[in-house]
Design a protein around this motif. Sequence first.
Motif, short mmCIF file in Angstrom:
data_model
loop_
_atom_site.label_atom_id
_atom_site.label_comp_id
_atom_site.label_asym_id
_atom_site.label_seq_id
_atom_site.Cartn_x
_atom_site.Cartn_y
_atom_site.Cartn_z
N LEU A 105 7.68 -4.52 2.49
CA LEU A 105 8.23 -3.34 1.82
C LEU A 105 9.46 -2.84 2.55
CD1 LEU A 105 7.91 -1.11 -0.39
CD2 LEU A 105 6.63 0.19 1.34
N PRO A 106 10.67 -2.93 1.95
CA PRO A 106 11.85 -2.28 2.54
C PRO A 106 11.68 -0.76 2.44
CG PRO A 106 12.47 -3.95 0.90
CD PRO A 106 11.00 -3.69 0.74
N ILE A 107 12.04 -0.04 3.49
CA ILE A 107 11.83 1.41 3.48
C ILE A 107 13.13 2.20 3.67
CG2 ILE A 107 9.41 1.32 4.15
CD1 ILE A 107 10.22 1.79 7.02
N LEU A 108 14.26 1.51 3.78
CA LEU A 108 15.57 2.18 3.86
C LEU A 108 16.64 1.12 3.64
CD1 LEU A 108 16.56 5.15 4.56
CD2 LEU A 108 17.14 4.24 6.83
N ARG A 109 17.75 1.50 2.98
CA ARG A 109 18.86 0.56 2.82
C ARG A 109 19.59 0.38 4.15
NH1 ARG A 109 19.54 3.52 -2.13
NH2 ARG A 109 19.04 2.23 -3.95
N SER A 110 20.31 -0.71 4.24
CA SER A 110 21.03 -1.00 5.49
C SER A 110 22.11 0.04 5.77
CB SER A 110 21.65 -2.40 5.42
OG SER A 110 22.50 -2.50 4.29
N ASP A 111 22.63 0.69 4.70
CA ASP A 111 23.67 1.70 4.92
C ASP A 111 23.08 3.09 5.17
OD1 ASP A 111 22.72 2.39 2.44
OD2 ASP A 111 24.63 2.21 1.38
N GLY A 112 21.75 3.17 5.27
CA GLY A 112 21.10 4.44 5.59
C GLY A 112 20.73 5.27 4.37
N THR A 113 21.09 4.81 3.18
CA THR A 113 20.70 5.56 1.98
C THR A 113 19.24 5.26 1.67
OG1 THR A 113 21.55 3.78 0.57
CG2 THR A 113 23.02 5.64 0.99
N THR A 114 18.60 6.23 1.02
CA THR A 114 17.15 6.16 0.83
C THR A 114 16.76 5.32 -0.38
OG1 THR A 114 17.22 8.21 -0.45
CG2 THR A 114 16.75 8.40 1.90
N LEU A 141 8.27 5.20 12.12
CA LEU A 141 7.59 3.92 11.88
C LEU A 141 8.21 2.80 12.71
CD1 LEU A 141 7.04 4.09 7.99
CD2 LEU A 141 5.33 4.43 9.79
N LEU A 142 9.52 2.85 12.90
CA LEU A 142 10.20 1.87 13.75
C LEU A 142 9.79 2.04 15.20
CD1 LEU A 142 13.78 1.93 12.16
CD2 LEU A 142 12.25 -0.06 12.23
N GLU A 143 9.73 3.29 15.66
CA GLU A 143 9.37 3.56 17.06
C GLU A 143 7.93 3.12 17.36
OE1 GLU A 143 10.03 7.73 17.44
OE2 GLU A 143 12.23 7.56 17.38
N ARG A 144 7.05 3.26 16.38
CA ARG A 144 5.65 2.91 16.59
C ARG A 144 5.35 1.43 16.34
NH1 ARG A 144 1.79 7.30 13.77
NH2 ARG A 144 0.33 5.67 14.41
N GLY A 145 6.37 0.69 15.95
CA GLY A 145 6.18 -0.74 15.74
C GLY A 145 5.53 -1.11 14.42
N ILE A 146 5.34 -0.10 13.55
CA ILE A 146 4.79 -0.39 12.22
C ILE A 146 5.87 -1.03 11.35
CG2 ILE A 146 3.79 0.65 10.13
CD1 ILE A 146 2.64 2.84 12.05
N ALA A 147 7.10 -0.54 11.50
CA ALA A 147 8.25 -1.11 10.79
C ALA A 147 9.12 -1.86 11.79
CB ALA A 147 9.05 -0.01 10.11
N GLU A 148 10.02 -2.70 11.26
CA GLU A 148 10.95 -3.46 12.10
C GLU A 148 12.22 -3.73 11.30
OE1 GLU A 148 9.63 -7.93 11.98
OE2 GLU A 148 7.81 -6.66 11.93
N TYR A 164 3.94 -1.97 -5.86
CA TYR A 164 4.68 -1.01 -5.05
C TYR A 164 3.76 0.08 -4.51
CZ TYR A 164 7.56 3.06 -4.02
OH TYR A 164 8.10 4.16 -3.42
N LEU A 165 2.92 0.67 -5.37
CA LEU A 165 2.03 1.74 -4.91
C LEU A 165 0.97 1.22 -3.94
CD1 LEU A 165 1.69 3.89 -8.13
CD2 LEU A 165 2.71 4.57 -5.97
N LEU A 177 17.64 -4.65 7.48
CA LEU A 177 16.90 -3.63 6.75
C LEU A 177 15.65 -3.20 7.52
CD1 LEU A 177 16.74 -5.01 3.09
CD2 LEU A 177 17.97 -2.98 3.81
N PRO A 178 15.34 -1.90 7.57
CA PRO A 178 14.04 -1.47 8.07
C PRO A 178 12.97 -1.84 7.04
CG PRO A 178 15.64 0.33 8.13
CD PRO A 178 16.23 -0.75 7.27
N VAL A 179 11.96 -2.60 7.45
CA VAL A 179 10.90 -3.05 6.53
C VAL A 179 9.56 -2.94 7.23
CG1 VAL A 179 12.46 -4.69 5.38
CG2 VAL A 179 10.96 -5.48 7.24
N VAL A 180 8.50 -2.94 6.41
CA VAL A 180 7.14 -3.07 6.94
C VAL A 180 6.59 -4.39 6.40
CG1 VAL A 180 4.82 -2.10 7.06
CG2 VAL A 180 6.81 -0.57 6.98
N LYS A 181 6.29 -5.31 7.29
CA LYS A 181 5.68 -6.59 6.90
C LYS A 181 4.18 -6.37 6.82
CE LYS A 181 9.42 -9.40 8.82
NZ LYS A 181 9.80 -10.48 9.77
#
Length: 717
Positions: A447-456, A416-423, A489-490, A428-432
């Motif tokens: 929507l945050p999609i991963l913690r900054s420390d890499g935990t899910t 998602l980051l590579e495709r520019g959907i997330a940033e 969330y859903l 934090l990796p998020v989707v605006k």
Amino acid sequence: MFKREADRAAALINRALEELGYGSRVFEMRPIPFPGVWGTSTTVCYQVANEQLSEELEQVTAGLSKKEAKRIVQARVRERAQAIAEQLASWLSTHGDFARVEAVNGYVNIVYDTGRFANEVLRTVLVTGREFGRGAPRGERVMVEYSQPNTHKAFHIGHLRNVCLGNALSRILRFAGFDVLEANYIGDIGLHVIKCLWCYLRFHQGEEPPREQRGRWLGEIYAEADRRLNYRNDVVELLNEIARDDQVFVQAIDRLLKELWKEHKVGEDIAYLLGQISHGREIKPEAFYDDQTIVKFWPIVGRQLEQELIETRAAAEQEPGARDRLAQLEEWYERWRRLAATLDWWPHVPQWEREVRETFQRWERKDPEFVRLWEETRAWSMEEFLRIYEELDVHFDVWFFESEVEEEGRQIVRELLERGIAEISDGLPVVKIDEKLGLEKETYRTLPILRSDGTTLYSTKDLALTKRKFEQYKVDRAIWVVDVRQTLYLQQIFKVMELWGFEQASKCYHLAYETVMLPSGAMSSRLGNVVLYEDVARQVLKRAREIIEEKNPTLPPAVKESVARQVGLGSLKYGMLSRDNNRVIVFDIEEALSFEGHAAPYIQYAHARACRILEKVDALPEGPYVLEDLTREESDLIEQIALFPDEVQRAADEYKPLVIANYVYELAKRFNEFYRVCPVLQAPEPQRSARLAMVAATRQTLANGLALLGIAAPEVM
């Protein structure tokens, strides 16, 4: 079956329109809204009239006022529609097998032949049996994800509502013609599991309960961990609640503060806390100077609550208005007492929180010893879940586990980051979502999609899970049965899937449901008032045995036991399905055990009564039956039976098991009215044969409807 008749009438109308030169078209058929009249009606003649007169009316009304033009248009259209309706009525009377066809004010009213239609209803039910009401294949695969319990936690009545809704919806969708996969997503890792295992290792290592109680015991360990880790927050939450809502308490504390300050018998730490309360300021855990402050301060709070309780109990005897305050004081005092019993926890909370974080790291680095403990204890929970599902007659086609999609989720985040959907935002990796959808008004947020420390996060895993549903299981639509608090969330998950390019995202649906509460309020593990499923089931089954014993003491013991289980579990399930899923259920044990009124045993008893009548005849008389002069009770009963296939489709289209729950109750009610007024076995022929067919059709339809709810239909009660 009314829809089938309406569709047949619509096909004949289109044939008539073609032969009369008007051309076929799409139009609605609506039931005739008169009691005791089976038929359908259409406004298609107005549709044809409007099309024919459009150009002519433009010329006629040119230059007229708006009001005058409208009057002329309505009169001309009504006149033309009535003329067309009369042509259609004449044609249909010749070519159809209806009781009568009328042209009234431009409407075409078609009244079915009572005998023919009633015979068709009864014949269809008796010939198709268990298949009565089943829809044609829809050519779509649906996955219904429900239950989703967390391992290392107890299975309580809140979980029961989810299971009942999901299982009933799955049965309804399958019966309506969908290819259905029932899925369960087990929360077998996460902070709740870490807390439970930390508490086990810290305070219970080496202990093991009896095999049949291991899942429940783990739930108790988790509840203890939660109470320990939240102890400080629970203390200050109670203090702030009392200070906010009880002015008597605040005033008493203010007086006490002045007295103690004047006599110089109080330390600065206690004076500070008393002052915070008396001035209505919020207390935070750091307001306690040191670990001994709680030891000195907590008894002061208890003494004041106790004094207020004594005074309010006395007042409540004379003033009914004081009873509400008394109930609140009793609840506060009970919470104070429970917290007082573990005052020694206060100084350890920060250390315990550090230990929990360290325990989480053991999972992250897959410490072999910790993973072995996790696998063993997870198996304990799963044994309990499987036992409960078997008892409820719930079976899953697909099992997902939260622990299995963590790494898959991380890979999705990278994509998602590579495709520019997330940033990356604030680390934090998020989707605006709103920004990506081009929405100006805040709707789906970020929507945050991963913690900054890499935990899910939950979102990391849910994205992976949803991708699996679409790609691995080839589902056309997916339904999540999840409580209403997860609505936003859903919706965020669905929109991310849409941005990702999955067409099925438009057919994702959240079947939200409200919580189950007790008459005393919301359930809480920390407050110790969670009602476990097994405890409720045990009480319900015990009461059901007693009632079956009272009603039918001559039944063989094995039959009594079987019927008691059918009735007891049926009452539990129906209690969860007979209320709108958007309404809170206030779960009352006495109400759940009621065998009167809007409850499963009432419906089941109607089925058993039908069985008892039919046991007394050697064979069901063959049709066609004489059904022209029906009583109101006979007519109402056949009408309700005929509705079943249409209600199945409506329940499936609306994702609403309540439709079927209400339907079987109404059918049982109409059957009981029929039974009360219309003799069956003593009736003369040909009435007797017709009524026996009605009883048999009712029995079959009740059984089919109850089966869609996952409820048994006993033959004796």
